[in-house]
Design an enzyme around this catalytic site. Structure first.
Site, mmCIF file in Angstrom:
data_model
loop_
_atom_site.group_PDB
_atom_site.id
_atom_site.type_symbol
_atom_site.label_atom_id
_atom_site.label_comp_id
_atom_site.label_asym_id
_atom_site.label_seq_id
_atom_site.Cartn_x
_atom_site.Cartn_y
_atom_site.Cartn_z
ATOM 1 N N CYS A 111 0.815 -1.214 0.000
ATOM 2 C CA CYS A 111 0.000 0.000 0.000
ATOM 3 C C CYS A 111 0.851 1.268 0.000
ATOM 4 C CB CYS A 111 -0.889 -0.014 1.234
ATOM 5 S SG CYS A 111 -1.640 -1.610 1.489
ATOM 6 N N HIS A 247 -3.041 6.542 2.871
ATOM 7 C CA HIS A 247 -3.587 5.272 2.376
ATOM 8 C C HIS A 247 -4.944 5.034 3.045
ATOM 9 C CE1 HIS A 247 -4.251 1.181 1.418
ATOM 10 N NE2 HIS A 247 -3.844 0.702 2.578
ATOM 11 N N ASN A 277 -10.419 -0.485 0.842
ATOM 12 C CA ASN A 277 -8.966 -0.367 0.819
ATOM 13 C C ASN A 277 -8.466 -0.932 -0.513
ATOM 14 O OD1 ASN A 277 -6.242 -0.938 1.023
ATOM 15 N ND2 ASN A 277 -6.356 -1.521 3.171
HETATM 16 O O1 LIG Z 1 -11.908 -4.958 14.867
HETATM 17 C C1 LIG Z 1 -11.664 -3.963 14.182
HETATM 18 O O2 LIG Z 1 -12.021 -2.797 14.449
HETATM 19 C C2 LIG Z 1 -10.803 -4.182 12.962
HETATM 20 C C3 LIG Z 1 -9.347 -4.060 13.399
HETATM 21 C C4 LIG Z 1 -8.439 -4.343 12.235
HETATM 22 N N1 LIG Z 1 -8.765 -3.484 11.099
HETATM 23 C C5 LIG Z 1 -7.766 -3.112 10.264
HETATM 24 C C6 LIG Z 1 -6.438 -3.323 10.622
HETATM 25 C C7 LIG Z 1 -5.434 -2.929 9.744
HETATM 26 C C8 LIG Z 1 -5.782 -2.337 8.551
HETATM 27 C C9 LIG Z 1 -4.755 -1.934 7.595
HETATM 28 C C10 LIG Z 1 -4.614 -2.654 6.403
HETATM 29 C C11 LIG Z 1 -3.620 -2.299 5.487
HETATM 30 C C12 LIG Z 1 -3.465 -3.072 4.236
HETATM 31 O O3 LIG Z 1 -3.653 -2.194 3.163
HETATM 32 C C13 LIG Z 1 -2.789 -1.199 5.737
HETATM 33 C C14 LIG Z 1 -2.928 -0.488 6.914
HETATM 34 C C15 LIG Z 1 -3.906 -0.854 7.842
HETATM 35 CL CL1 LIG Z 1 -4.051 0.025 9.315
HETATM 36 C C16 LIG Z 1 -7.119 -2.143 8.257
HETATM 37 N N2 LIG Z 1 -8.084 -2.528 9.116
HETATM 38 C C17 LIG Z 1 -10.163 -3.414 10.671
HETATM 39 C C18 LIG Z 1 -11.093 -3.163 11.858
#
Ligand SMILES: O=C(O)C1CCN(c2ccc(-c3cc(CO)ccc3Cl)cn2)CC1
Length: 322
Positions: A111, A247, A277
């Protein structure tokens, strides 16, 4: 020999999948997805691949600029979802648009890919050797997602966005800080190439779809990326930024990043509600939309910060004067 963004464009496949559609396939809900991520829908390909999305962006950039494909010196595609390992998606795009004089290659930095690729392209032009090229972030994440894994299947979408970068007598790339940490590589993986040769003694098959340690990645983004944003801004002669184009991974993360960097939340543009995303495509799609909506204007002198972060681990910021 400076470089300048002279055109922006983006394209998303026409099929839209709403959170409610996913709730019919996996054990999740619109409520949970929206509250925890800020995502309401995502675009997904049905019969297009990454090179097809890039082609649509490339044609828009050429159309808007009045340039012909033969005038391009280079094509760089940032993607973790190439059509093939070989040939590069950039070469496929070169063939599709007939950019006979360009050299073309892909950049794999998850990313952060668009930010890494744009930094490289700026150096190609600053060297004085090349005058103009396309830099596109493009993904078909839908083909590498484990659609039975509700913790990741709800997060990602498909799309492409890019810029035409051209030589300029004035400086527009003001500061940058690109970083990576391979020690934390296992926090976010996809596409392991299992060796099934007759000579291979390693027999275990490693999962090829996306595997993410959400907590580790979230904490990395809040801690390391916020520090990178602060440090990049402090490198500026005039340490002010009008907008941060980060991002588009998670809306709650942007809320927390704004607090951590002590920048007003409204400076952090976001559109993950509509695209989810899109990995390397998220920043160029956000930039292109912001210009379409008039929030950002080319040649305005506005100071923006492009900040990517993700698998690798990779992260990096570019401070640009439009
Ligand atoms: O339980 C919850 O709240 C969940 C907790 C986990 N979550 C996440 C965690 C990490 C990412 C993420 C992914 C990438 C990959 O491009 C880069 C950067 C990030 Cl910070 C996106 N979401 C969703 C909600």
């Amino acid at each position: 020999n400076y470089s300048r963004i002279t055109q922006c464009a983006h394209y998303a496949p026409t099929t839209v999948v709403h959170n409610d559609d996913l709730a019919k396939m996996i054990d999740t809900s619109d409520e949970w997805i929206y509250q925890r991520t800020g995502i309401r829908q995502r675009h997904v390909v049905t019969n297009e691949n990454t090179s097809d999305l890039c082609e649509k962006v490339a044609y828009q950039l050429l159309e808007k600029s009045g340039l012909t494909a033969e005038e391009l010196d280079f094509i760089i595609i940032a993607t973790v979802t190439p059509d093939y390992q070989m040939p590069s998606t950039a070469c496929l795009v070169q063939g599709l648009i007939g950019a006979t004089k360009a050299f073309a290659f892909d950049v794999t930095a998850a990313c952060s890919g668009f930010v890494y690729a744009l930094s490289l392209a700026d150096k190609l032009i600053q060297s004085g050797t090349y005058q103009r090229g396309l830099v596109i972030g493009a993904e078909t994440m839908s083909k590498i997602i484990d659609w039975t894994d509700r913790s990741t299947a709800v997060l990602f979408g498909d799309g492409a966005g890019g810029v035409l970068l051209e030589a300029s007598p004035t400086r527009h790339f003001l500061a940058e800080q690109l970083q990576s940490d391979g020690k934390r590589a296992q926090s976010l993986t996809a596409g392991y190439q299992n060796n099934q040769s007759p000579f291979a003694t390693t027999t275990e098959l490693i999962k090829e779809s996306i595997v993410m340690d959400g907590r580790q990645i979230f904490d990395f983004a809040l801690k390391d990326v916020s520090k990178n944003i602060r440090q990049t801004i402090e490198r500026l002669e005039e340490p002010t930024i009008d907008y941060v184009l980060a991002h588009q991974a998670n809306k709650r993360l942007l809320d927390a990043m704004a607090k951590k960097t002590k920048l007003p939340r409204e400076k952090f543009l976001d559109n993950m509600e509509f695209f989810a995303n899109t990995s390397a495509a998220s920043i160029p799609i956000l930039l292109s939309e912001a210009i379409e909506q008039g929030t950002l204007k080319l040649n305005s002198g506005q100071h923006i910060l492009l900040t990517g972060f993700g698998g690798g681990l990779t992260w990096g910021s570019l401070a640009i004067k439009l």
